[in-house]
Design a protein around this motif. Structure first.
Motif, PDB file in Angstrom:
ATOM      1  N   SER A  51      40.761  13.535  -7.233  1.00  0.00           N
ATOM      2  CA  SER A  51      39.504  14.157  -6.804  1.00  0.00           C
ATOM      3  C   SER A  51      38.443  14.064  -7.896  1.00  0.00           C
ATOM      4  O   SER A  51      37.248  13.917  -7.612  1.00  0.00           O
ATOM      5  CB  SER A  51      39.742  15.620  -6.415  1.00  0.00           C
ATOM      6  N   MET A  52      38.874  14.132  -9.166  1.00  0.00           N
ATOM      7  CA  MET A  52      37.941  13.989 -10.281  1.00  0.00           C
ATOM      8  C   MET A  52      37.316  12.595 -10.283  1.00  0.00           C
ATOM      9  O   MET A  52      36.105  12.428 -10.463  1.00  0.00           O
ATOM     10  CB  MET A  52      38.674  14.243 -11.589  1.00  0.00           C
ATOM     11  N   LEU A  53      38.141  11.573 -10.078  1.00  0.00           N
ATOM     12  CA  LEU A  53      37.636  10.198 -10.026  1.00  0.00           C
ATOM     13  C   LEU A  53      36.724   9.993  -8.824  1.00  0.00           C
ATOM     14  O   LEU A  53      35.780   9.195  -8.869  1.00  0.00           O
ATOM     15  CB  LEU A  53      38.800   9.217  -9.994  1.00  0.00           C
ATOM     16  N   ASN A  54      37.024  10.701  -7.743  1.00  0.00           N
ATOM     17  CA  ASN A  54      36.144  10.667  -6.576  1.00  0.00           C
ATOM     18  C   ASN A  54      34.748  11.148  -6.965  1.00  0.00           C
ATOM     19  O   ASN A  54      33.734  10.540  -6.594  1.00  0.00           O
ATOM     20  CB  ASN A  54      36.731  11.552  -5.474  1.00  0.00           C
ATOM     21  N   SER A  55      34.709  12.221  -7.740  1.00  0.00           N
ATOM     22  CA  SER A  55      33.427  12.747  -8.198  1.00  0.00           C
ATOM     23  C   SER A  55      32.725  11.745  -9.119  1.00  0.00           C
ATOM     24  O   SER A  55      31.523  11.492  -8.980  1.00  0.00           O
ATOM     25  CB  SER A  55      33.653  14.072  -8.939  1.00  0.00           C
ATOM     26  N   TYR A  56      33.480  11.150 -10.049  1.00  0.00           N
ATOM     27  CA  TYR A  56      32.897  10.167 -10.962  1.00  0.00           C
ATOM     28  C   TYR A  56      32.258   9.006 -10.196  1.00  0.00           C
ATOM     29  O   TYR A  56      31.170   8.537 -10.539  1.00  0.00           O
ATOM     30  CB  TYR A  56      33.976   9.608 -11.883  1.00  0.00           C
ATOM     31  N   SER A  57      32.980   8.518  -9.189  1.00  0.00           N
ATOM     32  CA  SER A  57      32.455   7.379  -8.423  1.00  0.00           C
ATOM     33  C   SER A  57      31.148   7.737  -7.733  1.00  0.00           C
ATOM     34  O   SER A  57      30.237   6.906  -7.623  1.00  0.00           O
ATOM     35  CB  SER A  57      33.493   6.907  -7.397  1.00  0.00           C
ATOM     36  N   GLY A  58      31.040   8.983  -7.280  1.00  0.00           N
ATOM     37  CA  GLY A  58      29.798   9.417  -6.643  1.00  0.00           C
ATOM     38  C   GLY A  58      28.630   9.455  -7.612  1.00  0.00           C
ATOM     39  O   GLY A  58      27.533   8.976  -7.309  1.00  0.00           O
ATOM     40  N   TRP A  59      28.875  10.000  -8.804  1.00  0.00           N
ATOM     41  CA  TRP A  59      27.784  10.062  -9.793  1.00  0.00           C
ATOM     42  C   TRP A  59      27.396   8.672 -10.275  1.00  0.00           C
ATOM     43  O   TRP A  59      26.220   8.407 -10.543  1.00  0.00           O
ATOM     44  CB  TRP A  59      28.190  10.946 -10.977  1.00  0.00           C
ATOM     45  N   ALA A  60      28.374   7.774 -10.376  1.00  0.00           N
ATOM     46  CA  ALA A  60      28.048   6.390 -10.747  1.00  0.00           C
ATOM     47  C   ALA A  60      27.155   5.753  -9.684  1.00  0.00           C
ATOM     48  O   ALA A  60      26.171   5.066 -10.005  1.00  0.00           O
ATOM     49  CB  ALA A  60      29.331   5.577 -10.910  1.00  0.00           C
TER      50      ALA A  60
END
Length: 480
Positions: free
Chosen positions: A238-247
């Motif tokens: 879920s953390m990586l999901n968030s990172y991908s969104g901000w990228a």
């Protein structure tokens, strides 16, 4: 080619559909319709972006879109629900890598525009993005560079981190936490050097600074996730999901694409909220998790006394036939065995006999939130008997029989009894408080995270060994 006004209107419509999709996924009954909102929203976004002003190269864009769509259909049909967590991680890696490539290209285009303008004072032959860059003043170009730095750095961390998360979830990479000599100091040093390179890049240094910063970010993503154990992988996804969104949002600013900004912000914020919820559900400190377990428990785990006692289908059926109340706790093992339909049939038979049957669902059961709920909904288990941990945890003490199907960490009493356990403090389903507990499990192994479970050795627990689907199928004819 469509006008910008028409494309902007389509972007607003797609954004609304994405918001409706996210909102609907919070409810099992609305989830299917919510997925369709997302599908239609993405179709609108891709179509109207491709037809927008300044977009060309259709002779190669269209074949690539067709190839991508074909791969997506193939993967969707091939991947089982049990493989969904690693698929999500793999898709995050694509977003991260795309952000890196777009950032690199944006900087190269910026440099080409500046060089051409200085030489010829002309923008003839420029791409749509390059023409946009040519209209920016120095302050706006500085903001463009900041957007590029953020998009590339976050994207690079997301890419390698997601690749390692995929490997751990798929069993291709050892799930135990591993770090290179130097551990957290290596991550801190790489982050500090990345910041220095970013400053040099913003000060006018060459493309090499952006490239080196990308390589360091790739390392940070790899090393961070390698240092995180299997028990924390749900939070990592879920953390990586968030990172991908901000990228994606950062790159949206770079490309002046409002839809990408909105979509990235939706994904980034929802992923961050989900990460917080999951950390709370696992009693994890978010910063500790993303730093590879820094500050975790120390010392040897408590020794377990007793032995695991096996039972056959006849013994489990006898207990079920005598019980008035039954709670079923599904886990990843149920998903792997595809036992949800057999479990649904067992539930129907028990309820027909007048027994109170309910399901207890841990927030991270199945490695991703909602995984068990989706499987049970597909098997037509009534929504009203599927309860979250907080709703059912106090009821185990007055329950006759609990059947645990393929779960380990979420029913592990060591989380509350052993301060040195890797999952110490994690809220769990208190199944051991029931009169009888039957654990449906393939063998005596410790499961995905490699943590021993004292529940299996308790006096009121019996081990119902075997493939979950076959075990429940064997049980069904014996239940009256």
């Amino acid at each position: 080619m469509l006008s910008q006004g028409f494309v902007s209107a389509a972007s607003i419509a797609a954004s609304v559909l994405f918001i409706l999709s996210l909102g609907g996924l919070s409810n099992q009954e609305k989830a299917k319709r919510a997925v369709w909102y997302g599908i239609v929203g993405m179709a609108v976004a891709v179509l109207f972006t491709a037809l927008g002003p300044g977009i060309g190269g259709y002779w190669w864009m269209l074949p690539m879109m067709i190839v991508g769509a074909a791969i997506g259909v193939y993967v969707a049909k091939k991947v089982d629900m049990t493989e969904m967590p690693q698929l999500v991680a793999a898709l995050h890696s694509f977003v991260g890598l795309a952000a890196v490539f777009v950032g690199w290209n944006a900087d190269l285009e910026r440099r080409r525009v500046l060089a051409t303008q200085l030489a010829e004072s002309s923008t003839e032959g420029f791409s749509a993005f390059a023409a946009l860059v040519a209209t920016k003043n120095p302050a706006e170009l500085m903001f463009l560079q900041i957007e590029v730095v953020l998009g590339v750095f976050i994207g690079a961390v997301t890419f390698t981190g997601s690749v390692i998360a995929f490997g751990k979830l798929a069993g291709k990479v050892d799930g135990k936490p591993k770090q290179l000599p130097g551990g957290h100091l290596l991550n801190a040093g790489a982050a500090a050097l990345s910041l220095l390179l970013a400053i040099l890049y913003l000060s006018g240094a060459g493309f090499w600074t952006l490239l080196l910063m990308s390589l360091l970010a790739f390392f940070i993503g790899y090393h961070l996730i390698m240092g995180i154990g299997g028990a924390d992988m749900p939070v990592v996804v879920s953390m990586l999901n968030s990172y991908s969104g901000w990228a994606a949002a950062a790159i949206g600013f770079t490309l002046s694409n409002d839809l990408l900004i909105v979509t990235g912000a939706l994904v980034g914020s929802s992923g961050a909220i989900l990460s917080y919820i999951m950390c709370k559900a696992m009693n994890r400190n978010f910063v500790n998790v993303i730093l590879g377990g820094f500050g975790g428990s120390q010392g040897p785990a408590a020794e377990i006394e007793g032995e695991q006692v096996a039972i056959d289908a006849g013994g489990v059926a006898s207990a079920l036939n005598d019980a008035d109340s039954v709670i079923i706790v599904p886990g990843y093992g149920m998903a792997v065995a595809q036992a949800q339909n057999a479990v649904s049939e067992l539930t129907r038979k028990l309820r027909s006999a007048g027994k109170n049957v309910r399901f207890g669902i841990h927030p991270v059961a199945g490695r991703l939130p909602g995984h068990m709920n989706v499987l049970l909904a597909e098997a037509r288990v009534p929504y009203d008997i599927v309860l979250e941990m907080d709703e059912i945890n106090d009821d185990f003490a007055t329950t006759d029989v609990v059947i645990v199907i393929g779960s380990n960490d979420i029913v592990n009493p060591a989380a509350q009894e052993d301060p040195n356990s890797p999952i110490a403090g994690m809220p769990v389903l208190k199944v051991w408080e029931a009169k009888q507990v039957f654990v449906c499990k393939r063998g005596q192994g410790t499961g995905y995270s490699g943590i021993e479970n004292p529940l299996f050795f308790k006096e009121n627990t019996r081990m119902f060994y075997g493939d979950a689907r076959k075990s429940i199928d064997d049980l069904l004819p014996l239940v009256e």
